[in-house]
Design a protein around this motif. Structure first.
Motif, PDB file in Angstrom:
ATOM      1  N   ILE A  14       3.486   2.624  -6.498  1.00 50.96           N
ATOM      2  CA  ILE A  14       2.851   2.425  -7.803  1.00 50.96           C
ATOM      3  C   ILE A  14       3.850   1.956  -8.863  1.00 50.96           C
ATOM      4  CG2 ILE A  14       1.586   3.545  -9.669  1.00 50.96           C
ATOM      5  CD1 ILE A  14       0.333   5.398  -7.593  1.00 50.96           C
ATOM      6  N   LEU A  15       4.945   2.710  -9.042  1.00 49.64           N
ATOM      7  CA  LEU A  15       5.918   2.342 -10.079  1.00 49.64           C
ATOM      8  C   LEU A  15       6.563   0.972  -9.835  1.00 49.64           C
ATOM      9  CD1 LEU A  15       7.640   5.777 -10.833  1.00 49.64           C
ATOM     10  CD2 LEU A  15       6.203   4.431 -12.369  1.00 49.64           C
ATOM     11  N   PRO A  16       7.030   0.669  -8.609  1.00 50.95           N
ATOM     12  CA  PRO A  16       7.604  -0.668  -8.389  1.00 50.95           C
ATOM     13  C   PRO A  16       6.606  -1.792  -8.647  1.00 50.95           C
ATOM     14  CG  PRO A  16       8.271   0.811  -6.637  1.00 50.95           C
ATOM     15  CD  PRO A  16       7.219   1.533  -7.425  1.00 50.95           C
ATOM     16  N   GLU A  17       5.349  -1.574  -8.263  1.00 48.85           N
ATOM     17  CA  GLU A  17       4.325  -2.609  -8.470  1.00 48.85           C
ATOM     18  C   GLU A  17       4.049  -2.820  -9.955  1.00 48.85           C
ATOM     19  OE1 GLU A  17       1.695  -5.535  -7.255  1.00 48.85           O
ATOM     20  OE2 GLU A  17       3.114  -4.374  -6.042  1.00 48.85           O
ATOM     21  N   PRO A  44       1.771  11.777  -1.717  1.00 49.34           N
ATOM     22  CA  PRO A  44       1.467  11.328  -3.086  1.00 49.34           C
ATOM     23  C   PRO A  44       2.718  10.998  -3.897  1.00 49.34           C
ATOM     24  CG  PRO A  44       0.061  13.162  -2.497  1.00 49.34           C
ATOM     25  CD  PRO A  44       1.047  13.010  -1.384  1.00 49.34           C
ATOM     26  N   PHE A  45       3.762  11.853  -3.807  1.00 50.67           N
ATOM     27  CA  PHE A  45       4.992  11.588  -4.555  1.00 50.67           C
ATOM     28  C   PHE A  45       5.642  10.287  -4.082  1.00 50.67           C
ATOM     29  CE2 PHE A  45       4.851  16.227  -5.362  1.00 50.67           C
ATOM     30  CZ  PHE A  45       5.045  16.207  -6.751  1.00 50.67           C
ATOM     31  N   PHE A  46       5.636  10.067  -2.772  1.00 47.51           N
ATOM     32  CA  PHE A  46       6.216   8.848  -2.212  1.00 47.51           C
ATOM     33  C   PHE A  46       5.439   7.623  -2.691  1.00 47.51           C
ATOM     34  CE2 PHE A  46       7.091   5.584   0.898  1.00 47.51           C
ATOM     35  CZ  PHE A  46       8.436   5.767   1.203  1.00 47.51           C
ATOM     36  N   ILE A  47       4.126   7.742  -2.744  1.00 43.85           N
ATOM     37  CA  ILE A  47       3.284   6.627  -3.199  1.00 43.85           C
ATOM     38  C   ILE A  47       3.602   6.263  -4.644  1.00 43.85           C
ATOM     39  CG2 ILE A  47       0.912   5.936  -3.730  1.00 43.85           C
ATOM     40  CD1 ILE A  47       0.015   7.609  -1.325  1.00 43.85           C
ATOM     41  N   LEU A  62      -0.276  11.550 -16.921  1.00 44.59           N
ATOM     42  CA  LEU A  62      -1.607  11.176 -17.422  1.00 44.59           C
ATOM     43  C   LEU A  62      -2.346  10.328 -16.395  1.00 44.59           C
ATOM     44  CD1 LEU A  62      -0.777  10.287 -21.152  1.00 44.59           C
ATOM     45  CD2 LEU A  62      -2.302  12.118 -20.384  1.00 44.59           C
ATOM     46  N   TYR A  63      -1.615   9.436 -15.742  1.00 45.52           N
ATOM     47  CA  TYR A  63      -2.226   8.561 -14.741  1.00 45.52           C
ATOM     48  C   TYR A  63      -2.606   9.322 -13.476  1.00 45.52           C
ATOM     49  CZ  TYR A  63      -2.418   5.159 -10.936  1.00 45.52           C
ATOM     50  OH  TYR A  63      -2.789   4.446  -9.832  1.00 45.52           O
ATOM     51  N   THR A  64      -1.664  10.096 -12.951  1.00 43.62           N
ATOM     52  CA  THR A  64      -1.889  10.738 -11.652  1.00 43.62           C
ATOM     53  C   THR A  64      -2.868  11.911 -11.706  1.00 43.62           C
ATOM     54  OG1 THR A  64       0.094  12.111 -11.986  1.00 43.62           O
ATOM     55  CG2 THR A  64       0.352  10.067 -10.725  1.00 43.62           C
ATOM     56  N   THR A  65      -3.048  12.512 -12.896  1.00 42.66           N
ATOM     57  CA  THR A  65      -3.973  13.648 -12.999  1.00 42.66           C
ATOM     58  C   THR A  65      -5.366  13.225 -13.451  1.00 42.66           C
ATOM     59  OG1 THR A  65      -3.238  14.109 -15.284  1.00 42.66           O
ATOM     60  CG2 THR A  65      -2.123  15.295 -13.502  1.00 42.66           C
TER      61      THR A  65
END
Length: 217
Positions: A138-141, A130-133, A38-41
């Motif tokens: 994003i997720l760790p932050e 994008p997957f690496f980001i 939902l976030y990335t799209t």
């Protein structure tokens, strides 16, 4: 309070923990990636796809708008198909999971939206994919917010588990109905209510503490 009622309450506590734990676990297995999608799209994000975002958002909104008691009834055929029964502790895990998924998805989406855009821009400027980001920036932050949201979600599932007692779901909700409501034993009713409140408070306190610890780390 009779001895058999005390034993029933203890069994109800165990069943409540079982329903809450497994429902939350399965709901996060489904809800976390859904929230990331939902976030990335969404518009302006890494995998912008308005069509997919609209479809996923609509499904999530419909499921979120259904009162949980109605969802319990609607899920009876699916529950029977998956576990072979529509009553009992194990059977309750199915509607509890389905009911929690959309809530978790939106909570995850909200947590990811709190990540500063500067972090994403910096990662992108370094040539990260994008997957690496998503996985490494994003997720760790978003971890502190995700932990806090998880505590809220688990507490919500715990509350839902009490409602599952209406259709024979077991747990403290069933004890409250069978002994506290139908048999007019107010002591049992208020005891189960107090236990549910204490459980929610403990979950929330643990989530808040973990969230603060992760911010310091």
């Amino acid at each position: 309070m009779d001895e058999y009622i005390k034993e029933a309450i203890l069994q109800g506590i165990v069943e409540t923990f079982q329903m809450t734990f497994f429902s939350s676990l399965f709901a996060y297995i489904l809800g976390l990636p859904l929230g990331v999608l939902l976030y990335t799209t969404a518009k302006g994000h890494l995998f912008e796809n308005r069509g997919l975002n609209l479809i996923l958002g609509t499904i999530v909104n419909i499921l979120r708008s259904l009162p949980f008691l109605i969802l319990l009834v609607l899920m009876i055929p699916l529950t029977r198909l998956i576990v072979g029964s529509s009553i009992g502790t194990v059977a309750s895990i199915v509607p509890l999971t389905i009911g929690a998924v959309p809530i978790i998805a939106r909570m995850v989406e909200s947590s990811l939206n709190e990540v500063p855009s500067g972090i994403i821009e910096a990662a992108d400027s370094m040539g990260a994919s994008p997957f690496f980001i998503v996985l490494h920036f994003i997720l760790p932050e978003a971890v502190p917010s995700l932990i806090l949201g998880a505590a809220i979600n688990v507490a919500t599932v715990l509350g839902y588990s009490a409602m599952a007692g209406v259709i024979g779901g077991g747990g403290l909700g069933a004890i409250a109905l069978q002994y506290g409501y139908y048999r007019y034993e107010k002591t049992v009713l208020w005891t189960t209510v107090a236990m549910l409140v204490i459980m929610v408070m403990l979950i929330q306190a643990a989530g808040t503490k973990l969230s603060k610890s992760s911010r310091k780390a």
